[in-house]
Design an enzyme around this catalytic site. Structure first.
Site, PDB file in Angstrom:
ATOM      1  N   LYS A   1      43.272  10.678  85.961  1.00 25.90           N
ATOM      2  CA  LYS A   1      42.736  12.037  85.860  1.00 25.90           C
ATOM      3  C   LYS A   1      42.975  12.818  87.148  1.00 25.90           C
ATOM      4  O   LYS A   1      42.226  13.744  87.472  1.00 25.90           O
ATOM      5  CB  LYS A   1      41.247  11.970  85.509  1.00 25.90           C
ATOM      6  CG  LYS A   1      40.951  11.277  84.170  1.00 25.90           C
ATOM      7  CD  LYS A   1      39.490  11.439  83.737  1.00 25.90           C
ATOM      8  CE  LYS A   1      39.258  10.827  82.357  1.00 25.90           C
ATOM      9  NZ  LYS A   1      37.862  11.013  81.890  1.00 25.90           N
TER      10      LYS A   1
ATOM     11  N   GLU B   1      35.273  23.226  96.431  1.00 27.63           N
ATOM     12  CA  GLU B   1      34.837  23.099  95.031  1.00 27.63           C
ATOM     13  C   GLU B   1      33.374  23.519  94.882  1.00 27.63           C
ATOM     14  O   GLU B   1      33.016  24.269  93.975  1.00 27.63           O
ATOM     15  CB  GLU B   1      34.989  21.645  94.539  1.00 27.63           C
ATOM     16  CG  GLU B   1      36.410  21.215  94.213  1.00 27.63           C
ATOM     17  CD  GLU B   1      36.912  21.788  92.886  1.00 27.63           C
ATOM     18  OE1 GLU B   1      36.144  22.500  92.210  1.00 27.63           O
ATOM     19  OE2 GLU B   1      38.080  21.531  92.531  1.00 27.63           O
TER      20      GLU B   1
ATOM     21  N   SER C   1      29.036   3.850  87.225  1.00 28.58           N
ATOM     22  CA  SER C   1      29.028   2.554  86.554  1.00 28.58           C
ATOM     23  C   SER C   1      29.633   1.431  87.392  1.00 28.58           C
ATOM     24  O   SER C   1      29.113   0.316  87.405  1.00 28.58           O
ATOM     25  CB  SER C   1      29.775   2.685  85.227  1.00 28.58           C
ATOM     26  OG  SER C   1      31.076   3.201  85.435  1.00 28.58           O
TER      27      SER C   1
ATOM     28  N   ARG D   1      33.788   4.061  81.108  1.00 29.10           N
ATOM     29  CA  ARG D   1      34.790   4.345  80.072  1.00 29.10           C
ATOM     30  C   ARG D   1      34.758   3.267  78.993  1.00 29.10           C
ATOM     31  O   ARG D   1      35.031   3.535  77.826  1.00 29.10           O
ATOM     32  CB  ARG D   1      36.165   4.477  80.715  1.00 29.10           C
ATOM     33  CG  ARG D   1      36.237   5.730  81.583  1.00 29.10           C
ATOM     34  CD  ARG D   1      37.571   5.917  82.279  1.00 29.10           C
ATOM     35  NE  ARG D   1      37.494   7.036  83.230  1.00 29.10           N
ATOM     36  CZ  ARG D   1      38.390   7.261  84.174  1.00 29.10           C
ATOM     37  NH1 ARG D   1      39.446   6.463  84.311  1.00 29.10           N
ATOM     38  NH2 ARG D   1      38.245   8.291  84.989  1.00 29.10           N
TER      39      ARG D   1
ATOM     40  N   LYS E   1      33.750  15.836  91.982  1.00 32.72           N
ATOM     41  CA  LYS E   1      33.965  14.635  91.185  1.00 32.72           C
ATOM     42  C   LYS E   1      35.333  14.071  91.522  1.00 32.72           C
ATOM     43  O   LYS E   1      36.353  14.736  91.333  1.00 32.72           O
ATOM     44  CB  LYS E   1      33.875  14.981  89.702  1.00 32.72           C
ATOM     45  CG  LYS E   1      34.115  13.793  88.789  1.00 32.72           C
ATOM     46  CD  LYS E   1      33.782  14.121  87.353  1.00 32.72           C
ATOM     47  CE  LYS E   1      34.039  12.925  86.463  1.00 32.72           C
ATOM     48  NZ  LYS E   1      33.678  13.198  85.070  1.00 32.72           N
TER      49      LYS E   1
ATOM     50  N   LYS F   1      30.070  12.607  92.967  1.00 32.29           N
ATOM     51  CA  LYS F   1      30.306  11.450  92.117  1.00 32.29           C
ATOM     52  C   LYS F   1      31.635  10.813  92.442  1.00 32.29           C
ATOM     53  O   LYS F   1      32.615  11.559  92.495  1.00 32.29           O
ATOM     54  CB  LYS F   1      30.313  11.963  90.686  1.00 32.29           C
ATOM     55  CG  LYS F   1      30.465  10.953  89.628  1.00 32.29           C
ATOM     56  CD  LYS F   1      30.437  11.655  88.313  1.00 32.29           C
ATOM     57  CE  LYS F   1      30.862  10.693  87.244  1.00 32.29           C
ATOM     58  NZ  LYS F   1      31.218  11.344  86.040  1.00 32.29           N
TER      59      LYS F   1
ATOM     60  N   TYR G   1      21.921   3.892  86.743  1.00 35.86           N
ATOM     61  CA  TYR G   1      21.657   2.996  85.612  1.00 35.86           C
ATOM     62  C   TYR G   1      20.529   2.019  85.924  1.00 35.86           C
ATOM     63  O   TYR G   1      20.107   1.270  85.042  1.00 35.86           O
ATOM     64  CB  TYR G   1      22.947   2.252  85.229  1.00 35.86           C
ATOM     65  CG  TYR G   1      24.050   3.214  84.854  1.00 35.86           C
ATOM     66  CD1 TYR G   1      24.069   3.811  83.599  1.00 35.86           C
ATOM     67  CD2 TYR G   1      25.041   3.566  85.774  1.00 35.86           C
ATOM     68  CE1 TYR G   1      25.052   4.728  83.258  1.00 35.86           C
ATOM     69  CE2 TYR G   1      26.025   4.477  85.451  1.00 35.86           C
ATOM     70  CZ  TYR G   1      26.029   5.054  84.193  1.00 35.86           C
ATOM     71  OH  TYR G   1      27.001   5.971  83.871  1.00 35.86           O
TER      72      TYR G   1
HETATM   73  C1  PBG Z   1      33.177  12.139  81.712  1.00 33.66           C
HETATM   74  C2  PBG Z   1      32.373  11.308  82.637  1.00 33.66           C
HETATM   75  C3  PBG Z   1      32.759  10.147  83.335  1.00 33.66           C
HETATM   76  C4  PBG Z   1      31.622   9.695  83.976  1.00 33.66           C
HETATM   77  C5  PBG Z   1      30.575  10.569  83.674  1.00 33.66           C
HETATM   78  N1  PBG Z   1      31.066  11.592  82.852  1.00 33.66           N
HETATM   79  C6  PBG Z   1      34.033   9.409  83.377  1.00 33.66           C
HETATM   80  C7  PBG Z   1      35.279  10.057  83.727  1.00 33.66           C
HETATM   81  O1  PBG Z   1      35.329  11.185  84.237  1.00 33.66           O
HETATM   82  O2  PBG Z   1      36.294   9.421  83.461  1.00 33.66           O
HETATM   83  C8  PBG Z   1      31.547   8.449  84.800  1.00 33.66           C
HETATM   84  C9  PBG Z   1      30.187   7.909  85.003  1.00 33.66           C
HETATM   85  C10 PBG Z   1      30.143   6.522  85.468  1.00 33.66           C
HETATM   86  O3  PBG Z   1      31.154   5.875  85.797  1.00 33.66           O
HETATM   87  O4  PBG Z   1      29.016   5.992  85.508  1.00 33.66           O
HETATM   88  N2  PBG Z   1      33.853  13.217  82.219  1.00 33.66           N
END
Ligand code: PBG
Length: 328
Positions: free
Chosen positions: A224, A240, A281, A211, A201, A255, A319
């Site tokens: 993050k 990882e 997203s 968010r 991730k 992701k 989505y």
């Molecule tokens: C939470 C999480 C996130 C997403 C899925 N689970 C956001 C983040 O880590 O800040 C993002 C999914 C998306 O953007 O569609 N840990």
């Protein structure tokens, strides 16, 4: 490998009609390849628009059947639940994550009661929907605490498993959490609950609209980068993944998806484990906005989804997955 050349060989011969193209197609998509994310909101009779995500909605539990019914009709194997927690329920330690009456738990119970095992339910394990600072873990003097966070994630996993979640999906990127969560699940007899690790991730700006959708955007003051991965790296993703496999992950997630096709492909080649791609997203909204403004044709959706398959993804979180009847 190529045994002839022009003019004996003309690759266009195989492309001349629709039927020849269908005959030689290498990758296809079916509803089995999808996981549908669903946003939840408190209250009754709600189906709220999300300004940054065209045609995606937040559902109150009493209306979530509307979208789950459709997913089952379309033969989608699994949904992923994401709660928008009221700000008044957020705090520094995200304690709402451990409330057995929180939005996610109530939704799992309702959906399981109604549909039993007709569709799988996956839930994130991370604290960001519940913390006032929007981070995935506990904070102490600006550090995200690793081991202390895991202790809470274990409790969150056990709670979700108890109310009926099928697939536990740690998306927090703490070190060592898969091992500890697996152990805790097994100890409580949940040895049949799958773990889908968000193992690769990346710290990505493509998460912006998400968010916004779960209401953590304005809370998050920094990035993050101390736990999510640097987008400059690829070997690190393989490290990882290999650790999470050793620790007990049944499936792994990459992701975002579109900018990370190389990562999907190398994981698939290296490990032969089910790999999922999360079309996040920001990817969704970029495509949707460009389609809605008629900058590109809507076939870009299929083209981008097939790319994940070509790279080696077993399934795709998207989505767009509630509109597969129109896309495939
Ligand atoms: C939470 C999480 C996130 C997403 C899925 N689970 C956001 C983040 O880590 O800040 C993002 C999914 C998306 O953007 O569609 N840990």
């Amino acid at each position: 490998m190529i045994t002839g050349s022009y003019p004996n060989l003309r690759l266009r011969r195989n492309r001349k009609f629709d039927w020849t193209r269908r005959l030689i197609e290498e990758n296809t998509l079916s509803p089995n390849d999808f996981i549908l994310p669903i946003f939840l909101v408190d209250g009754k009779n709600k189906r709220e628009k999300i300004p940054s995500m065209p045609e995606v909605y937040r559902y109150s539990i009493d209306r979530v059947t509307q979208i789950v019914d459709k997913a089952i009709r379309n033969k989608i194997p699994m949904i992923a639940l994401f709660p928008k927690t009221k700000n008044s329920k957020k705090n520094m330690i995200g304690s709402e994550a451990l409330n057995e009456n929180n939005l996610v738990c109530r939704a799992i119970i309702e959906i399981k009661k109604r549909y039993n095992n007709q569709i799988g339910i996956m839930c994130d394990v991370a604290l960001d929907p519940y913390t006032s600072h929007g981070h995935d873990g506990l904070i102490k003097s600006n550090n995200i605490l690793n081991d202390e966070t895991i202790e809470i994630l274990i409790k969150q996993s056990l709670l979700q498993a108890r109310v009926g979640c099928d697939v536990i999906a740690p998306s927090d990127m703490m070190d060592g959490r898969i091992k500890k969560i697996r152990r805790a699940l097994d100890k409580e007899g949940f040895n049949n609950i799958n773990i889908l690790s968000y193992a690769a991730k990346y710290a990505s700006s493509f998460y912006g609209p998400f968010r916004d959708a779960v209401g953590s955007k304005n809370n998050l003051r920094s990035d993050k980068k101390t736990y999510q991965m640097d987008f400059r790296n690829s070997s690190e993703a393989l490290r990882e993944i290999s650790l999470d496999i050793k620790e007990g992950a049944d499936m792994v997630m990459v992701k975002p998806a579109m900018p990370y096709l190389d990562i999907i492909k190398s994981i698939k080649n290296e490990f032969r484990i089910p790999v999922f791609a999360y079309q996040v997203s920001g990817e969704y909204s970029l495509l949707s906005n460009a389609i809605n403004k008629k900058i590109v044709d809507k076939t870009v959706i299929l083209e981008s989804l097939i790319a994940f398959k070509r790279a080696g993804a077993n399934a795709i979180v998207s989505y767009f997955a509630d509109r597969l009847d129109k896309i495939l």
